[in-house]
Design an enzyme around this catalytic site. Sequence first.
Site, PDB file in Angstrom:
ATOM      1  N   GLU A 196     -10.343   7.558   4.054  1.00 61.34           N
ATOM      2  CA  GLU A 196      -9.170   7.111   4.810  1.00 61.34           C
ATOM      3  C   GLU A 196      -8.950   7.942   6.089  1.00 61.34           C
ATOM      4  O   GLU A 196      -9.905   8.445   6.680  1.00 61.34           O
ATOM      5  CB  GLU A 196      -7.925   7.110   3.917  1.00 61.34           C
ATOM      6  CG  GLU A 196      -8.053   6.146   2.744  1.00 61.34           C
ATOM      7  CD  GLU A 196      -6.745   5.956   2.013  1.00 61.34           C
ATOM      8  OE1 GLU A 196      -5.696   5.825   2.632  1.00 61.34           O
ATOM      9  OE2 GLU A 196      -6.790   5.932   0.767  1.00 61.34           O
ATOM     10  N   ASP A 236       0.867  -1.173   0.000  1.00 61.04           N
ATOM     11  CA  ASP A 236       0.000   0.000   0.000  1.00 61.04           C
ATOM     12  C   ASP A 236       0.915   1.238   0.000  1.00 61.04           C
ATOM     13  O   ASP A 236       2.137   1.138   0.085  1.00 61.04           O
ATOM     14  CB  ASP A 236      -0.975  -0.022   1.180  1.00 61.04           C
ATOM     15  CG  ASP A 236      -2.186   0.873   0.923  1.00 61.04           C
ATOM     16  OD1 ASP A 236      -2.141   1.689  -0.022  1.00 61.04           O
ATOM     17  OD2 ASP A 236      -3.176   0.780   1.668  1.00 61.04           O
TER      18      ASP A 236
HETATM   19  C1  BGC Z   1      -5.105   3.214   0.238  1.00 63.42           C
HETATM   20  C2  BGC Z   1      -5.352   2.133  -0.792  1.00 63.42           C
HETATM   21  C3  BGC Z   1      -5.212   2.692  -2.189  1.00 63.42           C
HETATM   22  C4  BGC Z   1      -3.863   3.360  -2.340  1.00 63.42           C
HETATM   23  C5  BGC Z   1      -3.623   3.934  -3.725  1.00 63.42           C
HETATM   24  C6  BGC Z   1      -3.848   4.011  -0.048  1.00 63.42           C
HETATM   25  O1  BGC Z   1      -3.768   5.124   0.774  1.00 63.42           O
HETATM   26  O2  BGC Z   1      -5.016   2.620   1.508  1.00 63.42           O
HETATM   27  O3  BGC Z   1      -6.634   1.587  -0.588  1.00 63.42           O
HETATM   28  O4  BGC Z   1      -5.372   1.668  -3.127  1.00 63.42           O
HETATM   29  O5  BGC Z   1      -3.772   4.410  -1.395  1.00 63.42           O
HETATM   30  O6  BGC Z   1      -4.402   5.037  -3.963  1.00 63.42           O
END
Ligand code: BGC
Length: 749
Positions: free
Chosen positions: A516, A306
Amino acid sequence: MKKLSVLLAAVTLLGCAGANKETDVKRLGFEAEARLLLARLTLVEMVGEMKQITLEHFGMSGPDGRFVLDEAKLRDGIVQHHLGSILNCGGQARTVQNWQEIITKMQEIATKETRLGIPIIYGIDTIHGANYVLGATLFPHNIAMAATGDVALMERTGEIAALETRAAGIPWNFGPVLDLARQPMWPRVFETFGEDPYLASVMGAAYIQGQQGKDLSSPVKVATCMKHYLGYCWPYSGQDRTPAYIPERQLRQWFLPPYRAAVQAGTVTCMANSSEINGVPVHASKYYLTDLLRGELGFRGLVVSDWADIENLYKREMVAKDRREAVKMAVLAGVDMSMVPEDYSFYDTLLQLVQDGEVPMKRIDEAVGNVLRVKYALGLFKDPYPRKDRAASVGAPSSRQVNLRAAQEAMTLLKNENHVLPLAKGRKVLVTGPCANKLSVLNSGWSTTWQGDQEQLYPPEKNTILEAIQEKLGQENVACVEAVTFDKEIDIAQAVTAAAGADVIVACIGEPAYCETPGNITDLAMTEPQLRLVRELAGTGKPIVLVLVQGRPRVIRPIVDLAQAILMAYVPGLEGGQAVADVLVGDVNPSGKLPLTYPKYSGVVWWYDHKASEEKGGNKFDPQWEFGHGLSYTTFTYRALRADASEMTLKDTLPITVEVTNEGDRPGQEIVQLYLSDVVASVTPPVKVLKRFQKIELKPKEMKVVRFDLTWDDLAFIGLDHKPIVEPGEFKAQIGQMSVGFTARDDRR
Ligand code: BGC
């Protein structure tokens, strides 16, 4: 305690025997091609394949919102640093034409200007539709899709999201999210399919099938990425990217099954959990990323980190002293590709580690082989370019219809006292609250931008809740006073005054757009200004309909009794405003069911599959609404629940049937849910566990017999030794308010 314990050889969802490798290999073969190419790659080219950099690094948005590439930088990345992958949207959604230009340029450089012409694999978060492609179909988020209970519809939305993503030239989607909503504070609840492993398994697998189909190289399919493997969703604190403490049994009983189902459905990539389980960051864990994922689940695809999470091993998690140690840990644990995402540090560091003999070539071969096989499966070696003729397929009217249906089917009616809903036509309505007149709240995170909060970027032709109600009831019958924001009072008194002229109040409350970590909260309660608005409006004596627009279930206990009707809209996507209005006026009969336990209090976390002790001896299981709850404008009655036999043995399937009748005078859909209880078990059994569900449609007075076939594997749980087990003895199947018992007998001895 039951006498006999039977260890299972293979269990569909819980089992630990090597999953369905065949499906996976079938989808991701290309072993020979990858091996041949690998043999020709130099070390620097190999390490380059393992690296993924964000689009922002290669240009910027122009004044017209188009992303303008800095070709020199791009060339440096692809030609000099042998870049294998690029991701993200560079800040905001782009037109399909702009995407096609971007991807075309990248692939031209990659295939024409590098020694071996290996195409780039571009990855993006297509979380609820192709949310970074302007004009795309933005579906309800997963939590709402889970509420539909409509597996075929789930697959169809996956198909549309895939075709709109690939139309832009992007072949890889970072989804589905297979985390579970067992920590209601977590800001990513809306990205999940709810709290139940079975529901998430079924919906996740359907989505993967829809997105990948039978041939990944098709111009309408994309590679999926199951994420965030494993245990990310259960932060003890409720805050994003913070530690989870998960006993092995819960890990296997709850969190692992959706990933197992995804592997069986053929997902070709996997993203690791950003955070840690029991003090072990998943990015540094060979146990999670290799032994469990590949050894036990049988996954054979590509594991991507990630965002910056290899760096985080030394910057945040503190298990590595520096970058060098972090990169070594992650690569040896099983990460094949690093979402670095902003520089070439990973590349330089890994190169050095291999040259110093600290990371063996065998591991690099494996990792690059995994990357190349996905590129082959996607057909990128044959044709890496976007198909110009596909651009017109984005946002097709037929896709809009599917989207509207999805939003309508998601609507979950939680309360409807005295049949206040549906609203009679011609009634005067006051629409109020911070969710009444915004598209951002209906779409939340991952919508045109990461946070989804840029109201001006949403298509103005789409209806907010207010606009859709006005269209239904006539502008002259609908007043609107926003009255409060999420955290501030604007003018509650004005709303109260306006209520005097209305027959009904529709209060649209909930959450702003977020995504997030910025969506962290410290209190699950609905914010005070919104509660106050409803309290004051209740003083007018006018009936109140609450529409809840929210990604996670905010506690509304203080106002539940003040409202006559409550509709859970979740984050229903671009057609959400329309769908809410359709349900409010009765053009659509609601059929959604809660995919999570709706909490009544901030201080207690309950799940539907809790233990008996949580409701005995003075304890009370007392959520606001139970998992699976959802009302209709018609009445369904359940009769004649039957088990085909009173005993079940190892090879049997046990048919369970029930008669469902629509007693009312309007057609309706109903999600029939079968739960199972193990009466006595060596590990305290949950009161019930969802085993099957089926959505049916019934005309007025129509009756249907619904049949579910239980298998021996359905009786399994994770036993004392952390392995799946069936303990023969008494079981109870439950549908609606009825239950029927049967005995499981091991006939092998
Ligand atoms: C998230 C992921 C995402 C990635 C790329 C991260 O901050 O946890 O779910 O796929 O960013 O955007």
